[in-house]
Design a protein around this motif. Structure first.
Motif, PDB file in Angstrom:
ATOM      1  N   SER A   1      16.699   1.851 -46.445  1.00 15.05           N
ATOM      2  CA  SER A   1      15.952   2.957 -46.858  1.00 15.05           C
ATOM      3  C   SER A   1      16.381   4.120 -46.135  1.00 15.05           C
ATOM      4  CB  SER A   1      14.406   2.496 -46.389  1.00 15.05           C
ATOM      5  OG  SER A   1      14.417   2.405 -45.019  1.00 15.05           O
ATOM      6  N   LYS A   2      15.431   5.216 -46.369  1.00 15.12           N
ATOM      7  CA  LYS A   2      15.661   6.439 -45.824  1.00 15.12           C
ATOM      8  C   LYS A   2      15.761   6.469 -44.171  1.00 15.12           C
ATOM      9  CE  LYS A   2      14.134  11.338 -45.761  1.00 15.12           C
ATOM     10  NZ  LYS A   2      13.010  12.192 -46.446  1.00 15.12           N
ATOM     11  N   PHE A   3      16.751   7.238 -43.712  1.00 15.77           N
ATOM     12  CA  PHE A   3      16.858   6.809 -42.174  1.00 15.77           C
ATOM     13  C   PHE A   3      15.879   7.480 -41.215  1.00 15.77           C
ATOM     14  CE2 PHE A   3      18.497   9.774 -38.952  1.00 15.77           C
ATOM     15  CZ  PHE A   3      18.227  11.162 -39.164  1.00 15.77           C
ATOM     16  N   GLU A   4      15.669   6.838 -40.168  1.00 14.55           N
ATOM     17  CA  GLU A   4      14.406   6.712 -39.523  1.00 14.55           C
ATOM     18  C   GLU A   4      14.606   7.725 -38.194  1.00 14.55           C
ATOM     19  OE1 GLU A   4      13.547   2.768 -39.089  1.00 14.55           O
ATOM     20  OE2 GLU A   4      12.917   2.618 -41.140  1.00 14.55           O
ATOM     21  N   SER A   5      15.733   7.729 -37.714  1.00 10.83           N
ATOM     22  CA  SER A   5      16.100   8.889 -36.755  1.00 10.83           C
ATOM     23  C   SER A   5      17.531   9.049 -36.406  1.00 10.83           C
ATOM     24  CB  SER A   5      15.707   7.784 -35.208  1.00 10.83           C
ATOM     25  OG  SER A   5      16.700   6.692 -35.302  1.00 10.83           O
ATOM     26  N   GLU A   6      17.739  10.152 -35.748  1.00 10.03           N
ATOM     27  CA  GLU A   6      19.199  10.656 -35.516  1.00 10.03           C
ATOM     28  C   GLU A   6      19.861   9.563 -34.965  1.00 10.03           C
ATOM     29  OE1 GLU A   6      20.423  13.573 -36.383  1.00 10.03           O
ATOM     30  OE2 GLU A   6      18.532  14.213 -37.307  1.00 10.03           O
ATOM     31  N   LEU A   7      21.002   9.498 -35.460  1.00  5.85           N
ATOM     32  CA  LEU A   7      22.056   8.272 -34.671  1.00  5.85           C
ATOM     33  C   LEU A   7      22.418   8.796 -33.386  1.00  5.85           C
ATOM     34  CD1 LEU A   7      24.270   7.318 -37.776  1.00  5.85           C
ATOM     35  CD2 LEU A   7      22.265   6.188 -36.826  1.00  5.85           C
ATOM     36  N   ASP A   8      22.372  10.158 -33.034  1.00  2.71           N
ATOM     37  CA  ASP A   8      22.817  10.672 -31.852  1.00  2.71           C
ATOM     38  C   ASP A   8      22.022  10.065 -30.683  1.00  2.71           C
ATOM     39  OD1 ASP A   8      25.123  11.770 -32.409  1.00  2.71           O
ATOM     40  OD2 ASP A   8      24.077  13.995 -33.138  1.00  2.71           O
ATOM     41  N   ASN A   9      20.535   9.977 -31.062  1.00  2.00           N
ATOM     42  CA  ASN A   9      19.650   9.732 -30.110  1.00  2.00           C
ATOM     43  C   ASN A   9      19.743   8.158 -29.743  1.00  2.00           C
ATOM     44  OD1 ASN A   9      18.607  11.995 -30.329  1.00  2.00           O
ATOM     45  ND2 ASN A   9      17.024  11.689 -31.753  1.00  2.00           N
ATOM     46  N   VAL A  10      20.529   7.243 -30.522  1.00  2.00           N
ATOM     47  CA  VAL A  10      20.528   5.840 -29.826  1.00  2.00           C
ATOM     48  C   VAL A  10      21.418   5.872 -28.846  1.00  2.00           C
ATOM     49  CG1 VAL A  10      21.580   3.684 -30.782  1.00  2.00           C
ATOM     50  CG2 VAL A  10      20.538   5.077 -32.521  1.00  2.00           C
ATOM     51  N   ASP A  11      20.954   5.485 -27.667  1.00  2.00           N
ATOM     52  CA  ASP A  11      21.629   5.331 -26.468  1.00  2.00           C
ATOM     53  C   ASP A  11      22.490   3.911 -26.252  1.00  2.00           C
ATOM     54  OD1 ASP A  11      20.183   3.218 -25.480  1.00  2.00           O
ATOM     55  OD2 ASP A  11      18.690   4.799 -24.294  1.00  2.00           O
ATOM     56  N   SER A  12      23.294   3.961 -25.195  1.00  2.00           N
ATOM     57  CA  SER A  12      24.165   2.923 -25.251  1.00  2.00           C
ATOM     58  C   SER A  12      23.324   1.614 -25.052  1.00  2.00           C
ATOM     59  CB  SER A  12      25.113   2.858 -24.185  1.00  2.00           C
ATOM     60  OG  SER A  12      26.076   3.960 -24.456  1.00  2.00           O
ATOM     61  N   GLY A  13      22.487   1.616 -24.343  1.00  2.00           N
ATOM     62  CA  GLY A  13      21.495   0.335 -23.947  1.00  2.00           C
ATOM     63  C   GLY A  13      20.858  -0.372 -25.429  1.00  2.00           C
ATOM     64  N   GLU A  14      20.314   0.663 -26.123  1.00  2.00           N
ATOM     65  CA  GLU A  14      19.933   0.209 -27.366  1.00  2.00           C
ATOM     66  C   GLU A  14      20.939  -0.287 -28.157  1.00  2.00           C
ATOM     67  OE1 GLU A  14      16.163   3.306 -28.231  1.00  2.00           O
ATOM     68  OE2 GLU A  14      18.183   4.223 -28.290  1.00  2.00           O
ATOM     69  N   LEU A  15      21.987   0.328 -28.382  1.00  2.00           N
ATOM     70  CA  LEU A  15      23.204  -0.004 -29.055  1.00  2.00           C
ATOM     71  C   LEU A  15      23.674  -1.406 -28.762  1.00  2.00           C
ATOM     72  CD1 LEU A  15      25.100   0.483 -31.379  1.00  2.00           C
ATOM     73  CD2 LEU A  15      26.440   1.521 -29.847  1.00  2.00           C
ATOM     74  N   MET A  16      23.973  -1.795 -27.445  1.00  2.00           N
ATOM     75  CA  MET A  16      24.240  -3.183 -26.878  1.00  2.00           C
ATOM     76  C   MET A  16      23.190  -4.161 -27.334  1.00  2.00           C
ATOM     77  SD  MET A  16      27.065  -2.991 -25.238  1.00  2.00           S
ATOM     78  CE  MET A  16      26.740  -4.753 -24.576  1.00  2.00           C
ATOM     79  N   GLN A  17      21.757  -3.790 -27.429  1.00  2.00           N
ATOM     80  CA  GLN A  17      20.933  -4.929 -28.064  1.00  2.00           C
ATOM     81  C   GLN A  17      21.177  -5.000 -29.357  1.00  2.00           C
ATOM     82  OE1 GLN A  17      16.857  -4.023 -26.752  1.00  2.00           O
ATOM     83  NE2 GLN A  17      17.441  -2.974 -24.880  1.00  2.00           N
ATOM     84  N   MET A  18      21.568  -4.096 -30.070  1.00  2.00           N
ATOM     85  CA  MET A  18      21.653  -4.022 -31.637  1.00  2.00           C
ATOM     86  C   MET A  18      22.838  -4.996 -31.896  1.00  2.00           C
ATOM     87  SD  MET A  18      21.173  -0.440 -33.222  1.00  2.00           S
ATOM     88  CE  MET A  18      19.745   0.843 -32.869  1.00  2.00           C
ATOM     89  N   ILE A  19      23.989  -5.024 -31.056  1.00  2.00           N
ATOM     90  CA  ILE A  19      24.990  -5.824 -31.398  1.00  2.00           C
ATOM     91  C   ILE A  19      25.244  -7.003 -30.444  1.00  2.00           C
ATOM     92  CG2 ILE A  19      26.237  -3.527 -32.309  1.00  2.00           C
ATOM     93  CD1 ILE A  19      27.713  -3.573 -29.819  1.00  2.00           C
ATOM     94  N   GLN A  20      24.197  -7.481 -29.648  1.00  2.00           N
ATOM     95  CA  GLN A  20      24.347  -8.590 -28.930  1.00  2.00           C
ATOM     96  C   GLN A  20      24.964  -9.797 -29.555  1.00  2.00           C
ATOM     97  OE1 GLN A  20      20.704  -9.613 -26.973  1.00  2.00           O
ATOM     98  NE2 GLN A  20      21.594 -11.223 -25.826  1.00  2.00           N
ATOM     99  N   GLU A  21      24.365  -9.934 -30.610  1.00  2.00           N
ATOM    100  CA  GLU A  21      24.702 -11.482 -31.272  1.00  2.00           C
ATOM    101  C   GLU A  21      26.095 -11.218 -31.822  1.00  2.00           C
ATOM    102  OE1 GLU A  21      22.084 -13.029 -34.242  1.00  2.00           O
ATOM    103  OE2 GLU A  21      20.465 -13.046 -32.654  1.00  2.00           O
ATOM    104  N   ALA A  22      26.632 -10.010 -32.022  1.00  2.00           N
ATOM    105  CA  ALA A  22      27.968  -9.981 -32.640  1.00  2.00           C
ATOM    106  C   ALA A  22      28.804 -10.033 -31.682  1.00  2.00           C
ATOM    107  CB  ALA A  22      27.858  -8.539 -33.391  1.00  2.00           C
ATOM    108  N   LEU A  23      28.612  -9.662 -30.297  1.00  2.00           N
ATOM    109  CA  LEU A  23      29.419  -9.785 -29.176  1.00  2.00           C
ATOM    110  C   LEU A  23      29.568 -11.095 -28.707  1.00  2.00           C
ATOM    111  CD1 LEU A  23      28.210  -6.398 -27.118  1.00  2.00           C
ATOM    112  CD2 LEU A  23      30.494  -6.848 -28.419  1.00  2.00           C
ATOM    113  N   LEU A  24      28.574 -11.975 -28.755  1.00  2.00           N
ATOM    114  CA  LEU A  24      28.519 -13.048 -28.241  1.00  2.00           C
ATOM    115  C   LEU A  24      28.820 -14.141 -29.124  1.00  2.00           C
ATOM    116  CD1 LEU A  24      25.190 -13.168 -26.096  1.00  2.00           C
ATOM    117  CD2 LEU A  24      27.570 -12.938 -25.190  1.00  2.00           C
ATOM    118  N   GLY A  25      28.532 -13.964 -30.496  1.00  2.00           N
ATOM    119  CA  GLY A  25      28.685 -14.835 -31.662  1.00  2.00           C
ATOM    120  C   GLY A  25      30.251 -15.175 -32.121  1.00  2.00           C
ATOM    121  N   GLN A  26      30.289 -15.857 -33.027  1.00  2.00           N
ATOM    122  CA  GLN A  26      31.501 -16.389 -33.809  1.00  2.00           C
ATOM    123  C   GLN A  26      32.041 -15.295 -34.761  1.00  2.00           C
ATOM    124  OE1 GLN A  26      33.446 -18.939 -32.411  1.00  2.00           O
ATOM    125  NE2 GLN A  26      32.027 -18.601 -30.820  1.00  2.00           N
ATOM    126  N   GLY A  27      31.282 -14.313 -35.107  1.00  2.00           N
ATOM    127  CA  GLY A  27      31.509 -13.238 -36.123  1.00  2.00           C
ATOM    128  C   GLY A  27      32.914 -12.776 -35.654  1.00  2.00           C
TER     129      GLY A  27
END
Length: 407
Positions: free
Chosen positions: A11-37
Motif C-alpha cells: 500500500s501507500k507509503f507510511e513514513s519517510e525512508l530517511d526516518n528509518v534509523d539503523s536500529g529499526e533497520l536491524m530489527q527489520m532484517i534480523q531474520e535475514a541476517l541470522l537465517g538461511q536465506g
C-alpha cells in the motif's frame, strides 16, 4: 535482480525512508541476517560471508513487507527491468547500507585489490556483523523472548543451599559451626536477654542467611544437520536467536558465568558468538558424540559450581568420528555402534558432574527414547519444544535452575 511479485500489492507509503534509523533497520532484517536465506544448505562454505547484494535484497524485502516503499518509487523501480539498484529506491537502500556501516553495525570486507565494490556491482563485496550488531541482536531477541514470558527476576542462579553472608535478604537461623558470623542483632539480643548472658549458648546466636548464588559454565550444542531446515520449517534460525539472547542475558545479568557454543554435524567445532550468528546448515548427519566430547573438553577448563550442556537438536545420533578421523554415518535408525559411542560420552558427562539438558525440536519416537536415556544418566532435563517456544524454554530453564545442589 528482480523483486518478488507480491511487492505490487503493498500500500501507500507510511513514513519517510530517511526516518528509518539503523536500529529499526536491524530489527527489520534480523531474520535475514541470522537465517538461511543468504546461504546454500546443499553447498555450505564455513568461511562464507554474505555479500552486500544479499544485504541489499534483505533491506528491499523488509521495506516491502512493511509497506514502507512509496508507490511512485516502487513503480519506478519495477519498470527498471532489473536495474533496481540504479533507481531512486536503490539509491535510498544504498544510503541505508552506508548508514549501517557508519553506525558500526556491519563491517565491509574489501576485495584483494582493495576495492570494496557495492550493491549492484560485482556482488563479491562481503560484510560481517560487528560486536555491536551481535549485542544488539542478542538484546532484541532477549527482549522478545522475555516479553512472551512476563516479568522475571534475574541476577543469579538460585540453589537449595544457603550460606551465611552479607546479603540481608535471607531467613534467620541458629548459628552452626562454619557459618559466617553474620549476626542478626535484634534476634540474638532477644535470646540472650531472655535467658541471661551467663546462660547463653551457641544456638542463641542468630545469623541471617543469604541465598547461595552459584556460578555456571555452559556449553550450548547446536545441531546444524540438514534436518534442521527440512520439512518446510527453519529450526536453525530460532536456535541461533536463542543463543544470542542467552549470551546477552549472561553478559548483563550473570557476569560470573561463562558460555561457549559448539556446532555439531558430521563432526563438531567450537564457534565464537560472532561467527555463530551467520553459521550455516549443511547436508550433514548428526554427530552427537563428537559434540558432547568437545563440550566436555571446554567445560573441564572452567572452575565453576555448575557445569552444564544445553543441547538443541531435532535428530537422533547418526554419525561418529572414528579413531582414524574418518566419519562413520548411518542415517537410518539408531545404529548400535553410533548409539553406544554416544552414550559412552553421556556417561563421561555424568562422571564429570556435567548435566545435559536437551531441547528437542522433533518428537520422533527413537529421538524421544534416546533423550530420555541421556536425561536419566546425567540427571538432566528434556523438553519437547517448537521453533516458536524454544527460546522461552531455554531461558526459563537457565534462570530458574533451582534443583542443582552445590555442596
Amino acid at each position: 535482480m528482480t523483486i518478488h511479485a507480491r511487492v505490487t500489492r503493498y500500500s501507500k507509503f507510511e513514513s519517510e525512508l530517511d526516518n528509518v534509523d539503523s536500529g529499526e533497520l536491524m530489527q527489520m532484517i534480523q531474520e535475514a541476517l541470522l537465517g538461511q536465506g543468504m546461504n546454500d544448505p546443499y553447498d555450505p562454505d564455513p568461511n562464507a560471508r554474505p555479500s552486500m547484494d544479499d544485504l541489499f535484497d534483505a533491506i528491499l524485502n523488509a521495506l516491502a513487507e512493511r509497506n514502507l516503499i512509496p508507490e511512485d518509487m516502487l513503480a519506478e523501480a519495477m519498470q527498471g527491468e532489473g536495474e533496481i539498484q540504479k533507481s531512486r529506491l536503490g539509491q535510498q537502500i544504498q544510503k541505508m547500507m552506508d548508514k549501517l556501516q557508519q553506525d558500526g553495525f556491519i563491517r565491509k570486507e574489501f576485495d584483494e585489490d582493495g576495492q570494496g565494490g557495492g550493491a549492484g556491482e560485482s556482488g563479491e563485496s562481503k560484510f560481517q556483523l560487528t560486536d555491536k550488531s551481535i549485542d544488539f541482536l542478542g538484546y532484541k531477541s532477549l527482549r522478545d523472548l522475555m516479553g512472551g514470558m512476563g516479568r522475571s527476576s534475574a541476577g543469579a542462579h538460585d540453589t537449595r543451599d544457603y550460606s551465611s553472608g552479607i546479603d540481608m535478604m535471607g531467613e534467620l537461623k541458629s548459628y552452626e559451626f562454619g557459618d559466617t558470623l553474620n549476626l542478626d542483632t535484634t534476634a540474638t539480643l532477644s535470646n540472650v536477654i531472655a535467658k541471661g548472658l551467663e546462660n547463653a549458648e551457641q544456638e542463641d546466636l542468630i545469623v541471617r542467611q543469604s541465598e547461595y548464588s552459584s556460578s555456571a559454565a555452559t556449553v550450548v550444542l547446536l545441531d546444524c544437520s540438514h534436518s534442521m531446515i527440512l520439512y518446510g520449517e527453519d529450526r536453525f534460525t530460532p536456535a541461533k536467536q536463542v543463543a544470542l539472547a542467552l549470551a546477552h542475558l549472561i553478559r548483563t545479568q550473570y557476569p560470573g558465568d561463562t558460555l561457549k557454543f559448539v556446532l555439531f554435524h558430521d563432526s563438531a567445532e567450537e564457534v565464537p558468538l560472532a561467527k555463530l550468528a551467520q553459521a550455516q546448515i549443511g547436508p550433514y548427519h548428526t554427530n552427537t558424540a563428537g559434540g558432547l566430547r568437545l563440550a566436555q573438553q571446554l567445560l573441564k577448563r572452567e572452575n565453576k559450581d555448575m557445569k552444564q550442556i544445553v543441547m538443541i537438536t531435532d535428530g537422533k545420533p547418526s554419525a561418529l568420528t572414528l579413531p582414524d578421523g574418518r566419519i562413520y554415518k548411518n542415517a537410518y535408525g539408531l545404529d548400535p555402534y553410533v548409539l553406544g559411542a554416544t552414550l559412552r560420552e553421556v556417561a563421561n558427562c555424568r562422571r564429570s558432574g556435567i548435566q545435559v539438558n536437551t531441547f528437542m525440536l522433533a518428537r520422533d519416537p527413537d529421538l524421544v527414547s534416546f533423550v530420555r536415556r541421556v536425561s536419566e544418566m546425567t540427571r538432566g532435563k528434556a523438553y519437547f519444544t517448537t521453533p516458536t517456544n524454544i527460546g522461552q524454554y531455554v531461558l526459563m530453564d537457565y534462570m530458574s535452575n533451582k534443583t542443582k545442589v552445590v555442596n
